[in-house]
Scaffold this motif. Structure first.
Motif, PDB file in Angstrom:
ATOM      1  N   ASN A 179       9.799   2.532  15.126  1.00  0.00           N
ATOM      2  CA  ASN A 179       9.542   3.945  14.836  1.00  0.00           C
ATOM      3  C   ASN A 179      10.543   4.778  15.637  1.00  0.00           C
ATOM      4  OD1 ASN A 179       6.907   6.286  15.760  1.00  0.00           O
ATOM      5  ND2 ASN A 179       8.341   6.413  14.061  1.00  0.00           N
ATOM      6  N   LYS A 180      11.792   4.788  15.143  1.00  0.00           N
ATOM      7  CA  LYS A 180      12.868   5.442  15.883  1.00  0.00           C
ATOM      8  C   LYS A 180      13.738   6.267  14.944  1.00  0.00           C
ATOM      9  CE  LYS A 180      13.449   2.021  19.578  1.00  0.00           C
ATOM     10  NZ  LYS A 180      14.423   1.188  20.322  1.00  0.00           N
ATOM     11  N   LEU A 189       0.860  -1.187   0.000  1.00  0.00           N
ATOM     12  CA  LEU A 189       0.000   0.000   0.000  1.00  0.00           C
ATOM     13  C   LEU A 189       0.892   1.230   0.000  1.00  0.00           C
ATOM     14  CD1 LEU A 189      -2.553  -1.161   2.715  1.00  0.00           C
ATOM     15  CD2 LEU A 189      -2.962  -1.023   0.248  1.00  0.00           C
ATOM     16  N   VAL A 190       0.645   2.130  -0.950  1.00  0.00           N
ATOM     17  CA  VAL A 190       1.426   3.361  -1.037  1.00  0.00           C
ATOM     18  C   VAL A 190       0.467   4.546  -1.105  1.00  0.00           C
ATOM     19  CG1 VAL A 190       3.330   2.188  -2.200  1.00  0.00           C
ATOM     20  CG2 VAL A 190       1.589   3.329  -3.565  1.00  0.00           C
ATOM     21  N   PRO A 191       0.884   5.719  -0.638  1.00  0.00           N
ATOM     22  CA  PRO A 191      -0.001   6.888  -0.675  1.00  0.00           C
ATOM     23  C   PRO A 191      -0.258   7.361  -2.101  1.00  0.00           C
ATOM     24  CG  PRO A 191       1.800   7.197   0.889  1.00  0.00           C
ATOM     25  CD  PRO A 191       2.138   5.992   0.066  1.00  0.00           C
ATOM     26  N   LYS A 192      -1.475   7.827  -2.332  1.00  0.00           N
ATOM     27  CA  LYS A 192      -1.793   8.476  -3.596  1.00  0.00           C
ATOM     28  C   LYS A 192      -1.315   9.923  -3.538  1.00  0.00           C
ATOM     29  CE  LYS A 192      -5.808   5.978  -5.431  1.00  0.00           C
ATOM     30  NZ  LYS A 192      -7.235   6.120  -5.832  1.00  0.00           N
ATOM     31  N   ALA A 193      -0.628  10.363  -4.584  1.00  0.00           N
ATOM     32  CA  ALA A 193      -0.136  11.743  -4.640  1.00  0.00           C
ATOM     33  C   ALA A 193       0.179  12.087  -6.084  1.00  0.00           C
ATOM     34  CB  ALA A 193       1.099  11.915  -3.766  1.00  0.00           C
ATOM     35  N   GLU A 249       3.689   8.112  10.525  1.00  0.00           N
ATOM     36  CA  GLU A 249       2.801   7.668   9.453  1.00  0.00           C
ATOM     37  C   GLU A 249       3.428   6.514   8.669  1.00  0.00           C
ATOM     38  OE1 GLU A 249      -0.367   8.713   8.813  1.00  0.00           O
ATOM     39  OE2 GLU A 249      -0.077   9.714  10.748  1.00  0.00           O
ATOM     40  N   ALA A 250       4.731   6.583   8.470  1.00  0.00           N
ATOM     41  CA  ALA A 250       5.439   5.491   7.788  1.00  0.00           C
ATOM     42  C   ALA A 250       5.370   4.224   8.639  1.00  0.00           C
ATOM     43  CB  ALA A 250       6.889   5.882   7.526  1.00  0.00           C
ATOM     44  N   PHE A 251       5.562   4.364   9.939  1.00  0.00           N
ATOM     45  CA  PHE A 251       5.504   3.209  10.841  1.00  0.00           C
ATOM     46  C   PHE A 251       4.149   2.515  10.753  1.00  0.00           C
ATOM     47  CE2 PHE A 251       4.646   1.697  15.291  1.00  0.00           C
ATOM     48  CZ  PHE A 251       5.511   0.608  15.251  1.00  0.00           C
ATOM     49  N   LYS A 252       3.073   3.296  10.757  1.00  0.00           N
ATOM     50  CA  LYS A 252       1.724   2.725  10.640  1.00  0.00           C
ATOM     51  C   LYS A 252       1.552   2.005   9.297  1.00  0.00           C
ATOM     52  CE  LYS A 252      -0.408   6.340  13.498  1.00  0.00           C
ATOM     53  NZ  LYS A 252      -1.290   7.546  13.466  1.00  0.00           N
ATOM     54  N   LEU A 253       2.083   2.601   8.230  1.00  0.00           N
ATOM     55  CA  LEU A 253       1.953   2.001   6.908  1.00  0.00           C
ATOM     56  C   LEU A 253       2.786   0.722   6.798  1.00  0.00           C
ATOM     57  CD1 LEU A 253       0.685   2.207   4.138  1.00  0.00           C
ATOM     58  CD2 LEU A 253       2.516   3.746   3.442  1.00  0.00           C
ATOM     59  N   ILE A 254       3.951   0.706   7.422  1.00  0.00           N
ATOM     60  CA  ILE A 254       4.763  -0.518   7.437  1.00  0.00           C
ATOM     61  C   ILE A 254       3.982  -1.654   8.091  1.00  0.00           C
ATOM     62  CG2 ILE A 254       6.813  -1.601   8.464  1.00  0.00           C
ATOM     63  CD1 ILE A 254       8.231   1.133   8.113  1.00  0.00           C
ATOM     64  N   ILE A 255       3.318  -1.361   9.187  1.00  0.00           N
ATOM     65  CA  ILE A 255       2.523  -2.384   9.875  1.00  0.00           C
ATOM     66  C   ILE A 255       1.424  -2.927   8.965  1.00  0.00           C
ATOM     67  CG2 ILE A 255       0.849  -2.742  11.740  1.00  0.00           C
ATOM     68  CD1 ILE A 255       2.592  -0.889  13.473  1.00  0.00           C
ATOM     69  N   GLU A 256       0.743  -2.027   8.244  1.00  0.00           N
ATOM     70  CA  GLU A 256      -0.313  -2.469   7.328  1.00  0.00           C
ATOM     71  C   GLU A 256       0.268  -3.327   6.206  1.00  0.00           C
ATOM     72  OE1 GLU A 256      -3.610  -2.117   7.830  1.00  0.00           O
ATOM     73  OE2 GLU A 256      -2.854  -1.314   9.743  1.00  0.00           O
ATOM     74  N   ASP A 268       5.334  14.727  -2.763  1.00  0.00           N
ATOM     75  CA  ASP A 268       4.247  15.302  -1.974  1.00  0.00           C
ATOM     76  C   ASP A 268       3.586  14.285  -1.062  1.00  0.00           C
ATOM     77  OD1 ASP A 268       4.636  17.733  -3.269  1.00  0.00           O
ATOM     78  OD2 ASP A 268       3.210  17.246  -4.873  1.00  0.00           O
ATOM     79  N   ALA A 269       3.901  13.020  -1.222  1.00  0.00           N
ATOM     80  CA  ALA A 269       3.252  11.966  -0.442  1.00  0.00           C
ATOM     81  C   ALA A 269       3.704  12.028   1.021  1.00  0.00           C
ATOM     82  CB  ALA A 269       3.575  10.605  -1.034  1.00  0.00           C
ATOM     83  N   PRO A 270       2.801  11.720   1.961  1.00  0.00           N
ATOM     84  CA  PRO A 270       3.184  11.733   3.385  1.00  0.00           C
ATOM     85  C   PRO A 270       4.196  10.644   3.731  1.00  0.00           C
ATOM     86  CG  PRO A 270       0.941  10.910   3.105  1.00  0.00           C
ATOM     87  CD  PRO A 270       1.357  11.446   1.780  1.00  0.00           C
ATOM     88  N   VAL A 271       4.208   9.559   2.943  1.00  0.00           N
ATOM     89  CA  VAL A 271       5.216   8.500   3.087  1.00  0.00           C
ATOM     90  C   VAL A 271       5.796   8.252   1.697  1.00  0.00           C
ATOM     91  CG1 VAL A 271       5.691   6.128   3.779  1.00  0.00           C
ATOM     92  CG2 VAL A 271       3.961   7.466   5.011  1.00  0.00           C
ATOM     93  N   PHE A 272       7.115   8.266   1.594  1.00  0.00           N
ATOM     94  CA  PHE A 272       7.788   8.265   0.292  1.00  0.00           C
ATOM     95  C   PHE A 272       7.817   6.882  -0.336  1.00  0.00           C
ATOM     96  CE2 PHE A 272      11.689   8.393  -2.385  1.00  0.00           C
ATOM     97  CZ  PHE A 272      11.319   9.434  -3.216  1.00  0.00           C
TER      98      PHE A 272
END
Length: 378
Positions: free
Chosen positions: A118-119, A14-18, A82-89, A23-27
């Motif tokens: 997330n460090k 899953l990757v952000p739409k941008a 936000e990246a940490f949450k996306l990694i989990i998903e 401009d994406a919140p997670v690269f």
């Protein structure tokens, strides 16, 4: 954050739409799929067990390492919540097994162990002293702010993989930035990409030496506006001394295109570029094994095969002659690389194409012989 699902290699992510990737919140950069393909192949060849992807973003690289290589403990880290949450998903999407989630870490144990954190990357690497067999640094820009910590976190005979996307400083467009970050003077012109890669490796050599470590370059290359180097650490002060002897300088005549290299702690002449690495850019057995690996499930298998075919055959000597630039500098017409190569080979010199430029050759022939061959074909 609106997401879309993509497939790369064996992974579904899953990757952000941008509208623009920056401009994406997670690269996530799809252009770097070939970079990740090559990393997967190299990791399969070196067979590392404990792997850290220190700057994970979506987690795509670390997840592909888990799915496509024999590594059995993979760490994925990012300072961005936000990246940490996306990694989990993305871990849930690709693996079965129970996922234990804490405030700033998550562990999934399936057939392999995957740990998301997330460090701050430097903090994590400092905590995991001499822990990883393979440590991957793929930052936005320069890896220099993470280099010291990474050299303490990877094992003393482990592999450090690093990417540099700050090509403007390393290629001489911003020489002051190169001096600040890499303590080296870059060159402009046709040799800038190989010089930039060798400056990057040379900087790592200077850092490793203070820990009584040397390096072996397993594979280093330039592609798509980034530099990438896979370096195996070699333990001991003697190995550090040996690596330092491969540092030196480039001299480049902008009027004719002639270059010379000098292995030395300090340059003996003015207008030197460097210091930079003058040793090999590949371990021939490693790149041959990479090329022999099954590429059927890679994201860019055709591009990978084409690229590695050039690398395997490439003569491993410092720098090259760009025939287009050589002709222009000496008021000559461009001629076929194959014809020039044939003339040099008839005289007993070795010649190959190079991945640094489609209009260049690498050769152990001196400049005068290359120029004479071009003149003979006019």
């Amino acid at each position: 954050m609106e997401l879309t699902k993509i497939k790369e290699g064996k992974a579904e992510i899953l990757v952000p739409k941008a509208e623009r990737i920056y401009d994406a919140p997670v690269f996530y950069n799809p252009v770097m799929a070939l970079n990740r393909d090559l990393s997967v192949l190299l990791l399969k060849v070196v067979k590392a067990e404990r792997v850290l992807e220190a700057l994970s973003a979506t987690g795509i690289r670390g997840i592909r390492y888990a799915l496509e290589t024999e590594a059995d403990e993979i760490w994925l880290n990012d300072i961005n919540p936000e990246a940490f949450k996306l990694i989990i998903e993305n871990l849930k999407l690709n693996f079965e097994g129970e996922l234990e989630i804490n405030e700033r870490s998550a562990t999934l144990r399936d057939k392999k162990t995957l740990i998301a954190t997330n460090k701050d990357a430097n903090l994590l690497m400092a905590e995991k002293f001499r822990y990883f067999d393979f440590l991957d640094l793929d930052p936005f820009g320069s890896p220099m702010e993470f280099l010291d910590s990474s050299l303490r976190s990877v094992k003393r005979k482990g592999v450090l993989a690093l990417t540099a996307t700050d090509t403007a400083p390393l290629c001489g467009a911003h020489p002051k930035a190169c001096l600040r970050k890499y303590n080296a003077k870059p060159v402009r012109g046709e040799l800038c990409h190989e010089s930039g890669l060798r400056i990057l490796i040379g900087t790592v050599v200077r850092y490793t030496a203070k820990y009584d470590l040397g390096i072996e370059v397993l594979f280093a290359y330039y592609k798509d506006h980034y530099f990438r180097a896979f370096l195996r650490l070699k333990d001991g002060a003697k190995e550090g001394d040996k690596a330092l002897k491969n540092l030196g300088y480039l001299y480049f005549d902008t009027k004719t295109g002639k270059f010379e290299v000098e292995r030395a702690f300090l340059p003996s002449k003015p207008d030197a570029f460097g210091p930079l690495w003058l040793g090999p850019l590949k371990n021939q057995k490693i790149v041959e094994k990479m090329n022999a690996e099954d590429k059927g499930e890679l994201a860019e298998k055709k591009k990978v095969s084409k690229f590695l075919n050039v690398v395997v055959e490439e003569l491993d000597v410092p720098f090259f002659y760009d025939i287009h630039a050589l002709a222009r500098r000496n008021s000559l017409e461009v001629r076929k690389l194959s014809d020039i190569a044939a003339m040099l080979q008839e005289k007993g010199y070795r010649v190959s194409r190079t991945h640094f430029s489609p209009t260049a050759i690498k050769t152990d022939a001196p400049f005068e012989e290359v120029l004479e061959a071009l003149k003979a074909l006019q």
